[in-house]
Design an enzyme around this catalytic site. Structure first.
Site, PDB file in Angstrom:
ATOM      1  N   ARG A 127      -6.091   8.816  -2.080  1.00  0.00           N
ATOM      2  CA  ARG A 127      -4.665   8.363  -2.256  1.00  0.00           C
ATOM      3  C   ARG A 127      -4.520   8.522  -3.821  1.00  0.00           C
ATOM      4  O   ARG A 127      -5.094   8.273  -4.674  1.00  0.00           O
ATOM      5  CB  ARG A 127      -4.557   6.823  -2.141  1.00  0.00           C
ATOM      6  CG  ARG A 127      -3.328   6.407  -2.385  1.00  0.00           C
ATOM      7  CD  ARG A 127      -3.194   5.038  -2.263  1.00  0.00           C
ATOM      8  NE  ARG A 127      -1.779   4.655  -2.598  1.00  0.00           N
ATOM      9  CZ  ARG A 127      -1.699   3.386  -3.253  1.00  0.00           C
ATOM     10  NH1 ARG A 127      -2.432   2.521  -3.580  1.00  0.00           N
ATOM     11  NH2 ARG A 127      -0.315   3.130  -3.534  1.00  0.00           N
ATOM     12  N   HIS A 151       5.053   4.169  -2.278  1.00  0.00           N
ATOM     13  CA  HIS A 151       4.773   3.800  -1.091  1.00  0.00           C
ATOM     14  C   HIS A 151       5.023   4.910  -0.051  1.00  0.00           C
ATOM     15  O   HIS A 151       5.457   4.609   1.289  1.00  0.00           O
ATOM     16  CB  HIS A 151       5.789   2.488  -0.767  1.00  0.00           C
ATOM     17  CG  HIS A 151       5.363   1.314  -1.316  1.00  0.00           C
ATOM     18  ND1 HIS A 151       6.243   0.323  -1.838  1.00  0.00           N
ATOM     19  CD2 HIS A 151       4.273   0.666  -1.849  1.00  0.00           C
ATOM     20  CE1 HIS A 151       5.528  -0.446  -2.369  1.00  0.00           C
ATOM     21  NE2 HIS A 151       4.170  -0.162  -2.376  1.00  0.00           N
ATOM     22  N   GLU A 209      -1.454   2.840   5.857  1.00  0.00           N
ATOM     23  CA  GLU A 209      -1.798   3.761   4.943  1.00  0.00           C
ATOM     24  C   GLU A 209      -2.829   4.525   5.044  1.00  0.00           C
ATOM     25  O   GLU A 209      -2.844   5.743   4.954  1.00  0.00           O
ATOM     26  CB  GLU A 209      -1.350   3.541   3.487  1.00  0.00           C
ATOM     27  CG  GLU A 209       0.061   2.712   3.374  1.00  0.00           C
ATOM     28  CD  GLU A 209       0.278   2.020   1.941  1.00  0.00           C
ATOM     29  OE1 GLU A 209      -0.149   1.020   1.962  1.00  0.00           O
ATOM     30  OE2 GLU A 209       0.833   2.607   1.155  1.00  0.00           O
ATOM     31  N   ARG A 267       7.100  -8.359  -9.847  1.00  0.00           N
ATOM     32  CA  ARG A 267       7.766  -7.421 -10.628  1.00  0.00           C
ATOM     33  C   ARG A 267       9.321  -7.944 -10.473  1.00  0.00           C
ATOM     34  O   ARG A 267       9.700  -8.206  -9.346  1.00  0.00           O
ATOM     35  CB  ARG A 267       7.646  -5.954 -10.016  1.00  0.00           C
ATOM     36  CG  ARG A 267       6.322  -5.635 -10.247  1.00  0.00           C
ATOM     37  CD  ARG A 267       6.224  -4.106  -9.845  1.00  0.00           C
ATOM     38  NE  ARG A 267       4.639  -3.627  -9.734  1.00  0.00           N
ATOM     39  CZ  ARG A 267       4.399  -3.020  -8.557  1.00  0.00           C
ATOM     40  NH1 ARG A 267       5.202  -2.549  -7.669  1.00  0.00           N
ATOM     41  NH2 ARG A 267       3.064  -2.636  -8.408  1.00  0.00           N
ATOM     42  N   ASN A 304      -9.155   4.985  -2.151  1.00  0.00           N
ATOM     43  CA  ASN A 304      -8.032   4.482  -2.902  1.00  0.00           C
ATOM     44  C   ASN A 304      -8.771   4.058  -4.145  1.00  0.00           C
ATOM     45  O   ASN A 304      -9.115   2.884  -4.103  1.00  0.00           O
ATOM     46  CB  ASN A 304      -7.396   3.574  -2.094  1.00  0.00           C
ATOM     47  CG  ASN A 304      -6.111   2.945  -2.918  1.00  0.00           C
ATOM     48  OD1 ASN A 304      -5.998   3.339  -4.139  1.00  0.00           O
ATOM     49  ND2 ASN A 304      -5.313   2.187  -2.245  1.00  0.00           N
TER      50      ASN A 304
END
Ligand code: ADP
Length: 399
Positions: free
Chosen positions: A92, A181, A386, A242, A7
């Site tokens: 990823r 996601h 993940e 956010r 990643n």
């Protein structure tokens, strides 16, 4: 098969080696401050070797990957004898645009296509590509697979993914909702179904991926029909820093008041907003917010209440979108660990015939059914993974 999962960010690179025969993690770690100074943290998980952090110059991603491969094959602390023991690498990739609806084996054409959609994720896709190229340079004979954050959401119908703006912006620039996601939403919706002895194709599931970044998805009979993030990961829920949904006119209004431009405001909406912004800058970490709230801090209370209210509104919307819901799953950092935040969301779900099982909800990081037996919808805490999902996808494509 041993799969190396990568990643890659612009200045960091996370890695894990996973044996897909049993799902075990052999080793994992992180390269940080790539191109600045550099540090690698490595953990031999298989032999419980503990974390070892070494500060060392890491000038670029190729150097980072070579340090990772050295650590993995090191006679003391490594988990493999040679690179031949790595069957494939799973990368990823943040944005697959509309080109990628599932994971793919990486070829020159795939690299070109990832580059083509890089406009949509200018901070992430170029970094992801750098990781691919660094791995290819050092492991030229090892197959590589790209796993996209957006792919699972590509089954959304146009009515869910289109913004109501002039159509040619979609046609010319591909401006639409994509969602992120996806690996996590796919993994949790599939695995929670398995856990209750069903197939995802039999269920209407709402997955609440609540971490620092957060999104909700509606998964109807195994296919994503809606999700809360949009063109970028800024839309939807209130997150750590956010803002999530707001009136787009706010951008120009802040820009004129604060004497900045749209890019400056977007920086604020991405980095200084969310629960951190709402709590008056207190923290983006839910542990800090609960501590403050429990000590009477009204701003922390507001931040957590607004956060939970937004999650509950999305659950309501997605129940309507699917004309019902069978299973709701909480996952990621907050969803898995924060019983108090889950309870705040659950307060709104009585109309669905859901009652919180307070004792069962007293769980951290484990699978648990947190609705009472007589609830009409089953609610679970279900840890996401993940990296394992990426390793499994990679294995399926190269086996
Ligand atoms: P991301 O992958 O988006 O960075 P994570 O899914 O790792 O985020 O979630 C990180 C967040 O999870 C932290 O910011 C923190 O707010 C929350 N978190 C982690 N552990 C706990 C805990 N024990 N209690 C409450 N919140 C927690």
């Amino acid at each position: 098969m041993n799969i190396l999962v990568i990643n890659c960010g612009s200045s960091s690179l996370k890695f894990q080696v996973i044996d897909t025969d049993n799902g075990n993690v052999l080793a994992k770690g992180l390269c940080e401050r790539i191109g600045i100074d550099g540090a690698i943290t490595y953990e031999n998980v298989r032999d419980k070797g503990g974390k070892v952090k070494q500060e060392t110059q890491i000038e670029d991603h190729k150097k980072a990957i070579s340090l990772v491969l050295d650590a993995l094959t090191d006679p003391r602390g490594g988990v493999i004898r040679s690179l031949k023991e790595i069957g494939a690498v799973g990368h990823r990739i943040v944005h697959g645009g509309e080109k990628f609806t599932k994971s793919v084996v990486i070829t020159d054409e795939v690299i070109a296509a990832i580059r083509e959609v890089s406009d949509l994720a200018p901070l992430h896709n170029p970094a992801n590509l750098t990781g691919i190229q660094a791995c290819q340079a050092l492991m030229p004979d090892t197959p590589m697979v790209a796993v996209f954050d957006t792919a699972f959401h590509q089954t959304m119908p146009p009515k869910a993914y289109m913004y109501a703006i002039p159509l040619h912006y979609y046609e010319d620039y591909k401006i639409r909702r994509y969602g992120f996601h996806g690996t996590s939403h796919a993994f949790v919706s599939r695995e929670v179904a398995k856990y209750i002895g069903k197939d995802a194709s039999e269920l209407k599931t709402i997955v609440c991926h609540l971490g620092n970044g957060a999104s909700v998805s509606a998964v109807q009979y195994g296919k994503c029909v809606d999700t809360s993030m949009g063109l970028t990961p800024l839309e939807g829920l209130i997150m750590g820093t956010r803002s999530g949904d707001l009136d787009p006119a706010v951008v120009d209004y802040i820009a004129s008041k604060e004497n900045t431009d749209a890019a400056g405001v977007l920086q604020i909406l991405n980095k200084k907003s969310g629960v951190e912004g709402l709590s008056g800058g207190l923290s983006s970490d839910f542990r800090d917010l609960w501590k403050a709230r429990n000590n009477g801090d009204k701003k922390a209370e507001l931040a957590l209440d607004a956060w939970a209210y937004r999650v509950a509104k999305y659950i309501g919307a997605y129940t309507a979108a699917m004309n019902g819901v069978d299973v709701i799953a909480f996952t990621a950092g907050v969803g898995e660990n924060d019983s108090a935040s889950r309870a705040l969301v659950m307060q709104y779900l009585g109309y669905l015939g859901i009652t919180l099982d307070e004792e069962a909800n007293n769980v951290r990081g484990d699978i648990a059914e947190i609705s009472t037996k007589d609830s009409k919808v089953r609610v679970f805490v279900f840890p996401t993974n993940e990296e394992l999902a990426i390793a499994q996808e990679t294995y399926e494509l190269v086996k």
